[in-house]
Design a protein around this motif. Structure first.
Motif, mmCIF file in Angstrom:
data_model
loop_
_atom_site.group_PDB
_atom_site.id
_atom_site.type_symbol
_atom_site.label_atom_id
_atom_site.label_comp_id
_atom_site.label_asym_id
_atom_site.label_seq_id
_atom_site.Cartn_x
_atom_site.Cartn_y
_atom_site.Cartn_z
ATOM 1 N N GLU A 315 0.818 -1.214 0.000
ATOM 2 C CA GLU A 315 0.000 0.000 0.000
ATOM 3 C C GLU A 315 0.852 1.263 0.000
ATOM 4 O OE1 GLU A 315 -2.822 -0.042 3.175
ATOM 5 O OE2 GLU A 315 -3.549 -2.063 2.708
ATOM 6 N N GLY A 332 3.186 0.061 -11.794
ATOM 7 C CA GLY A 332 1.851 0.643 -11.914
ATOM 8 C C GLY A 332 0.727 -0.354 -11.749
ATOM 9 N N GLN A 336 -2.957 -2.568 -4.726
ATOM 10 C CA GLN A 336 -3.313 -1.899 -3.471
ATOM 11 C C GLN A 336 -2.523 -0.608 -3.229
ATOM 12 O OE1 GLN A 336 -5.752 -3.229 -1.606
ATOM 13 N NE2 GLN A 336 -5.929 -4.978 -2.991
ATOM 14 N N LYS A 338 -1.300 2.861 -2.659
ATOM 15 C CA LYS A 338 -1.980 4.139 -2.460
ATOM 16 C C LYS A 338 -0.991 5.296 -2.317
ATOM 17 C CE LYS A 338 -5.963 2.103 -0.037
ATOM 18 N NZ LYS A 338 -5.513 0.714 -0.042
ATOM 19 N N THR A 359 0.110 10.091 -6.317
ATOM 20 C CA THR A 359 0.356 8.678 -6.598
ATOM 21 C C THR A 359 -0.506 8.128 -7.726
ATOM 22 O OG1 THR A 359 1.086 8.248 -4.340
ATOM 23 C CG2 THR A 359 0.276 6.357 -5.578
ATOM 24 N N GLN A 360 -1.788 8.438 -7.751
ATOM 25 C CA GLN A 360 -2.674 7.828 -8.742
ATOM 26 C C GLN A 360 -2.308 8.227 -10.162
ATOM 27 O OE1 GLN A 360 -4.616 5.322 -7.929
ATOM 28 N NE2 GLN A 360 -3.803 5.683 -5.861
ATOM 29 N N GLU A 361 -1.973 9.490 -10.360
ATOM 30 C CA GLU A 361 -1.561 9.922 -11.698
ATOM 31 C C GLU A 361 -0.237 9.272 -12.097
ATOM 32 O OE1 GLU A 361 -3.284 11.508 -13.849
ATOM 33 O OE2 GLU A 361 -4.964 11.773 -12.464
ATOM 34 N N LEU A 363 0.897 6.313 -11.065
ATOM 35 C CA LEU A 363 0.644 4.913 -11.391
ATOM 36 C C LEU A 363 -0.021 4.780 -12.757
ATOM 37 C CD1 LEU A 363 -0.611 3.525 -7.942
ATOM 38 C CD2 LEU A 363 1.650 3.295 -8.973
ATOM 39 N N LYS A 364 -0.916 5.707 -13.062
ATOM 40 C CA LYS A 364 -1.564 5.680 -14.380
ATOM 41 C C LYS A 364 -0.522 5.831 -15.479
ATOM 42 C CE LYS A 364 -5.223 8.267 -14.902
ATOM 43 N NZ LYS A 364 -6.048 9.470 -15.206
ATOM 44 N N ARG A 367 1.504 2.606 -15.848
ATOM 45 C CA ARG A 367 0.741 1.580 -16.568
ATOM 46 C C ARG A 367 0.723 1.844 -18.065
ATOM 47 N NH1 ARG A 367 -2.564 1.904 -11.917
ATOM 48 N NH2 ARG A 367 -3.982 3.380 -12.931
#
Length: 603
Positions: A315, A332, A336, A338, A359-361, A363-364, A367
């Motif tokens: 996480e 990515g 889990q 975060k 973090t979310q951007e 990881l996107k 990917r």
């Protein structure tokens, strides 16, 4: 345990005379009477320089009321008193404890933390029922061997003393489940530690340890081991066989490598930041199926193995301030994850502005590049790919790809209309208008009410919250620190999703009452204002509130009922003019402060 008591043989008034002579204002008779009924006596924070003799003799001497011409009700039968089982003497000025502590053989809890003790009485070893002993925050240089006779002891807290060594017989404390030796001067650990097979939590942080004994692996029940801030250069490989270990703290040592963990299948947290680790091998990671937190910041790591993607429960991953130039894009895909921190690395494949988007951007983006890894894993894209000129007025890439409306650090008095025009045909979740000269919140922010979750208006000159801001029903995070606010409008109650609000460095003189009614709030940052009081009963209704920062305000007192706010995990009160809790209590952390406050609630 209740036990009938008889007056001593001889002069039946002798005990009374002793008690009457001893009882002083420091220990009211009411407390003594209550302790005889409950078996618990709390004398914390009374400025005691010694423990009155009648406290040690509480179950031996005939009480005062026995010699008065009274009729006794069922609740006042002193001869049916309960043996004292819990004695709290914390936060006083005690320099020694009397050997008369042996007169309280039924004690299960003895708490003398935060005093000035330089030694412990040998008679402690006679308290065969003792289960918890807290002598932390004193000036102890040694522990008497007699203490090793306490075979029922489950919790021993010795942190923040001046211990240079421990008795060789430490392993005799066979029932011990919790042992805190942090913040001492220990250079080694007795080999008898291997016998502490019931131990669940062991804290050795902030000592001078250069090695850990290999026998530590025989502590088969150990779940938490903290070795932070020592001089460890290696970890014994036997440690990797500890199958029950769930949390391992190795921060601030001199480690050059991580051990392998073939048996630590339950390990959930591994903290190894601020060492000299250069390499992470696949072998270090592949067995850690339960790991949720991996903290490796401030090391010398050059690369991250592809096997990190085996950590499917991860996480939080902190790789800040290392020498990493390239990441596996498959990172990515961790389902889990975060929180991913990468700042301070010479990354070539990720632009600096992308690291700041969260973090979310990030990881996107990773990917989206996985296919590149497959087709040409060694090729690195140009650093300038998809960047816009820094002087561009509108960053359309930020709006379309990152859902970010950014007009920060412009020293602007107003936000240009074309910013909102550009956002109209896109879904914007984050607004950053910080570090400008705004005197009011732009009215057109209401146009984003159906999507925006995060608003940053910090470092401006805003003196009031507009009603338009109160329309942002999806708002979860509001940062409006370093402005000129003195109050918040009652209409903010409509922000039912708001979880975090930062109001630090404003001009509040009272805690904004509307915050008490925003029950989703988890974090309230209100430091560096002029707040003079808080309402603990209303705060208790905020059952999700985990962090409350009231540092550097004008609080003249802290209401004891604040201790009942059980959801609080972080309470910051330093820099206020109140006299209690004292600084020594505040330094022990939130749990200790809340416990102290609860102990001050009037019965």
């Amino acid at each position: 345990m209740a036990a009938a008591r008889r007056a001593p043989v001889g002069d039946p008034r002798a005990g009374f005379r002793c008690l009457a002579a001893e009882l002083g204002p420091a220990v009211p008779q009411g407390l003594i009477r209550a302790a005889r009924k409950s078996g618990q006596l709390n004398l914390a924070g009374r400025n005691l320089t010694e423990v009155p003799q009648h406290v040690w003799r509480i179950n031996l001497d005939t009480p005062n009321e026995a010699h008065q011409n009274l009729s006794f009700g069922a609740a006042d039968r002193w001869w049916e008193q309960t043996d004292l089982t819990k004695l709290i003497l914390a936060s006083n000025k005690l320099q020694c404890l009397s050997e008369d502590v042996k007169l309280l053989p039924a004690l299960t809890v003895l708490d003398v933390h935060d005093n000035q003790l330089t030694s412990l009485p040998l008679a402690l070893g006679q308290l065969e029922n003792l289960q918890k002993l807290d002598v932390s925050h004193n000036k102890l240089e040694s522990v008497p061997e007699e203490l090793m006779q306490l075979t029922r002891l489950k919790s021993l807290l010795l942190h923040h003393n001046e211990l240079g060594r421990l008795p060789d017989g430490f392993g005799q404390l066979v029932s011990l489940e919790e042992l805190d030796l942090s913040n001492n001067r220990l250079t080694d650990i007795p080999t008898s530690f291997a016998l502490l097979t019931s131990l669940v939590r062991l804290n050795l942080s902030c000592n001078q340890l250069r090695t850990l004994p290999a026998d530590i692996s025989t502590m088969t029940g150990l779940r938490q081991l903290d070795c932070t801030k020592n001089y460890l250069e290696t970890i014994p490989p036997q440690l990797a066989t500890m199958a029950s270990l769930e949390q391992l703290y190795l921060r601030k040592n001199k480690l050059r490598a991580l051990p392998e963990f073939p048996s630590c299948v339950l390990l959930k947290e591994l903290h190894a930041g601020e060492n000299q680790i250069e390499i992470i091998n696949a072998e270090n990671l592949k067995h850690l199926n339960s790991l949720s937190v991996l903290e490796l910041r401030d090391n010398k790591i050059k690369s991250v193995p592809d096997e990190i993607t085996l950590l499917q429960k991860l996480e939080r991953l902190d790789l800040s301030n290392n020498d990493i130039s390239r990441l596996p894009y498959t990172l990515g895909n961790l389902p889990q994850l975060k929180f991913l921190a990468l700042e301070g690395n010479p990354l070539r494949t990720i632009r600096r502005d992308l690291l700041q988007k969260g973090t979310q951007e990030l990881l996107k983006y990773l990917r989206s590049r996985i296919q590149d890894d497959v087709t040409n894993p060694n090729e690195e894209p140009p650093v300038t790919a998809m960047t816009l000129p820094s002087e561009a007025r509108i960053n359309m890439h930020a709006i379309t790809s990152l859902k970010l409306l950014d007009y920060s650090e412009k020293q602007a008095a107003v936000i240009p209309d074309e910013m909102f025009q550009a956002a109209r045909s896109n879904t914007v979740t984050t607004v950053n208008f910080s570090k400008n000269q705004l005197k009011e919140i732009p009215a057109r922010i209401a146009e984003l009410k159906d999507s925006v979750c995060d608003v940053n208006l910090s470092f401006n000159k805003v003196s009031s919250i507009s009603l338009e801001l109160c329309l942002l029903r999806k708002l979860t995070h509001l940062d409006i620190r370093n402005n000129f606010l003195t109050s918040l409008p009652e209409e903010m109650e409509a922000l039912t999703s708001l979880q975090i609000i930062n109001l630090s460095f404003n001009r509040f003189k009272v805690f904004p009452s509307v915050l008490y009614r925003i029950l989703a709030l988890e974090t309230v940052l209100l430091s560096n204002n002029q707040v003079g009081s808080i309402d603990p009963l209303q705060l208790k209704r905020m059952d999700r509130l985990g962090t409350l920062d009231l540092q550097n305000n004008d609080l003249l007192q802290v209401p004891p009922e604040l201790g009942n706010c059980e959801s609080l995990r972080t309470l910051l009160l330093e820099g206020n003019p109140f006299r209690t809790p004292r600084a020594a209590i505040l330094a022990k952390g939130t749990a200790a402060v809340l416990e102290y406050l609860r102990s001050r609630i009037p019965a």
